[in-house]
Scaffold this motif. Structure first.
Motif, PDB file in Angstrom:
ATOM      1  N   ASN A 147       0.853  -1.191   0.000  1.00 38.69           N
ATOM      2  CA  ASN A 147       0.000   0.000   0.000  1.00 38.69           C
ATOM      3  C   ASN A 147       0.886   1.238   0.000  1.00 38.69           C
ATOM      4  O   ASN A 147       1.653   1.452   0.928  1.00 38.69           O
ATOM      5  CB  ASN A 147      -0.901  -0.005   1.242  1.00 38.69           C
ATOM      6  N   PRO A 148       0.831   2.090  -1.039  1.00 41.62           N
ATOM      7  CA  PRO A 148       1.750   3.237  -1.124  1.00 41.62           C
ATOM      8  C   PRO A 148       1.606   4.231   0.022  1.00 41.62           C
ATOM      9  O   PRO A 148       2.525   4.978   0.308  1.00 41.62           O
ATOM     10  CB  PRO A 148       1.399   3.867  -2.482  1.00 41.62           C
ATOM     11  N   THR A 149       0.463   4.233   0.706  1.00 43.28           N
ATOM     12  CA  THR A 149       0.275   5.163   1.827  1.00 43.28           C
ATOM     13  C   THR A 149       0.875   4.634   3.121  1.00 43.28           C
ATOM     14  O   THR A 149       0.901   5.343   4.125  1.00 43.28           O
ATOM     15  CB  THR A 149      -1.221   5.439   2.040  1.00 43.28           C
ATOM     16  N   HIS A 150       1.351   3.395   3.108  1.00 47.38           N
ATOM     17  CA  HIS A 150       1.920   2.777   4.317  1.00 47.38           C
ATOM     18  C   HIS A 150       3.397   2.441   4.130  1.00 47.38           C
ATOM     19  O   HIS A 150       3.883   1.472   4.698  1.00 47.38           O
ATOM     20  CB  HIS A 150       1.158   1.483   4.655  1.00 47.38           C
ATOM     21  N   LYS A 151       4.118   3.230   3.330  1.00 50.99           N
ATOM     22  CA  LYS A 151       5.511   2.924   3.019  1.00 50.99           C
ATOM     23  C   LYS A 151       6.391   2.868   4.267  1.00 50.99           C
ATOM     24  O   LYS A 151       7.383   2.148   4.305  1.00 50.99           O
ATOM     25  CB  LYS A 151       6.072   3.948   2.036  1.00 50.99           C
ATOM     26  N   ASN A 152       6.054   3.634   5.290  1.00 50.94           N
ATOM     27  CA  ASN A 152       6.890   3.684   6.495  1.00 50.94           C
ATOM     28  C   ASN A 152       6.505   2.632   7.525  1.00 50.94           C
ATOM     29  O   ASN A 152       7.115   2.562   8.601  1.00 50.94           O
ATOM     30  CB  ASN A 152       6.807   5.083   7.131  1.00 50.94           C
ATOM     31  N   GLN A 153       5.480   1.841   7.239  1.00 50.45           N
ATOM     32  CA  GLN A 153       5.038   0.815   8.188  1.00 50.45           C
ATOM     33  C   GLN A 153       5.956  -0.407   8.102  1.00 50.45           C
ATOM     34  O   GLN A 153       6.449  -0.771   7.039  1.00 50.45           O
ATOM     35  CB  GLN A 153       3.597   0.398   7.881  1.00 50.45           C
ATOM     36  N   THR A 154       6.173  -1.045   9.257  1.00 52.20           N
ATOM     37  CA  THR A 154       6.970  -2.265   9.288  1.00 52.20           C
ATOM     38  C   THR A 154       6.181  -3.412   8.665  1.00 52.20           C
ATOM     39  O   THR A 154       5.001  -3.596   8.972  1.00 52.20           O
ATOM     40  CB  THR A 154       7.342  -2.628  10.741  1.00 52.20           C
ATOM     41  N   VAL A 155       6.817  -4.150   7.791  1.00 46.35           N
ATOM     42  CA  VAL A 155       6.152  -5.231   7.067  1.00 46.35           C
ATOM     43  C   VAL A 155       6.659  -6.566   7.591  1.00 46.35           C
ATOM     44  O   VAL A 155       7.858  -6.817   7.621  1.00 46.35           O
ATOM     45  CB  VAL A 155       6.421  -5.119   5.551  1.00 46.35           C
ATOM     46  N   SER A 156       5.726  -7.408   8.024  1.00 45.82           N
ATOM     47  CA  SER A 156       6.097  -8.749   8.491  1.00 45.82           C
ATOM     48  C   SER A 156       5.095  -9.807   8.068  1.00 45.82           C
ATOM     49  O   SER A 156       5.205 -10.948   8.472  1.00 45.82           O
ATOM     50  CB  SER A 156       6.207  -8.749  10.028  1.00 45.82           C
TER      51      SER A 156
END
Length: 337
Positions: A147-156
């Motif tokens: 999701n381009p609006t969540h680029k700074n979110q940690t992905v796991s």
């Protein structure tokens, strides 16, 4: 320097920020692709490039990112212009997650606010090898949420239905995403999948190498047979009278035509087999470097493309059986003469 020659363009052996990964799994810069003749064909193995204009869509993210990281390592080793990115004082530390140089004071503040980040001493990096530096940087690289609006979110999290990496917000709030698994499990599965395909190709490679050797031997046999038969024709024809010279020329012409036809057929088949072998080598080399240095982002971005290319290569591996060229017609005419 020698350990990382693989990140250079395979055509000009130069560093380039615009490395393209072809479906044959060779890596070339835009300059070599634009100069290659004919356009739209890999200059290494002659496999057609399906994209219009002969420029592939897939960037070799692994090699370009490795070039960028090695430039930082060379800068640290050289010790020139190593200043803190915050206060411009001489730097003593390097944060591989922020990709910033820090002085001692800024490093202390950095550690207070970002305790999970590990800032390494510049002296310790110099004492280690380039492989140590790269291992420390790629293990800290994080994936980006699809999701381009969540680029700074940690992905796991990985959604197996839509085949995308997700942050927790997307996984919890978007009902379209189901059937989750851990992102690291997915990247490991993809690496293992590439390894399985590569091992299968390695078994097929032995047969292809044998085919290549057989074609080369057949080409040599053809040359020997052509020379021997040429000499026999000349010895016999020289015994005839002037009125039979025309027959001699016809026999020689027929022999040359058959020999040239066989040479062209063998050359085409040999070129094809050698091209497939180079594609196999490129695939093995790329998968090996992916397993050693690829970040999870790079695996997620590149694996489907590489997988498709390797599967195409598997389908293309068909044992060639060249038909031996025979001079029976020429010999029959000679015997009648």
């Amino acid at each position: 320097e020698d350990d990382f020659q693989f990140i250079l363009c395979e055509g000009c052996q130069q560093e380039s920020p615009n490395l393209k990964l072809l479906t044959c799994l060779h890596t070339l810069c835009l300059g070599c692709l634009s100069k290659s003749k004919p356009i739209g064909q890999c200059p290494m193995c002659q496999m057609p490039i399906p994209q219009a204009g002969g420029i592939p869509d897939m960037d070799n993210l692994l090699f370009t990112n490795l070039q960028a990281r090695l430039k930082v390592y060379k800068k640290i080793i050289g010790g020139v212009d190593l200043f803190c990115d915050n206060c411009k004082k001489p730097s003593e530390f390097w944060c591989c997650e922020c990709e910033e140089f820090l002085c001692t004071k800024c490093s202390e503040a950095h550690h207070r606010y970002l305790a999970s980040h590990e800032a390494k001493r510049v002296m310790d990096i110099r004492a280690g090898s380039a492989k140590d530096f790269l291992e420390g940087t790629w293990r800290t690289s994080n994936l980006s949420c699809s999701n381009p609006t969540h680029k700074n979110q940690t992905v796991s999290i990985y959604c197996q239905q839509c085949e995308k990496a997700l942050c927790c917000s997307c996984a919890l709030l978007d009902s379209r995403h189901t059937s989750f698994c851990d992102i690291r499990s997915e990247t490991q599965r993809r690496q293992q999948e590439l390894g399985t395909i590569t091992r299968a190709l390695r078994h097929q490679r032995g047969g292809f190498e044998a085919t290549c050797a057989a074609l080369q031997e057949e080409a040599a046999r053809l040359e020997r047979a052509q020379r021997e038969l040429r000499e026999l024709i000349r010895q016999r024809v020289e015994q005839l009278v002037r009125l039979l010279r025309r027959e001699e020329e016809e026999l020689l012409g027929m022999l040359e035509a058959r020999q040239e036809q066989g040479r062209r057929e063998l050359a085409r088949e040999l070129q094809r087999v050698e091209g497939v072998l180079r594609r196999m080598e490129a695939g093995e080399r790329l998968v090996e470097k992916m397993s050693l240095y690829a970040t999870e982002q790079e695996v997620m971005d590149m694996q489907p493309f590489i997988k498709g290319a390797l599967q195409d290569l598997q389908r293309a591996v068909v044992r060639s059986q060249a038909q031996p060229l025979d001079f029976a017609e020429c010999r029959a005419r000679l015997q009648a003469l």
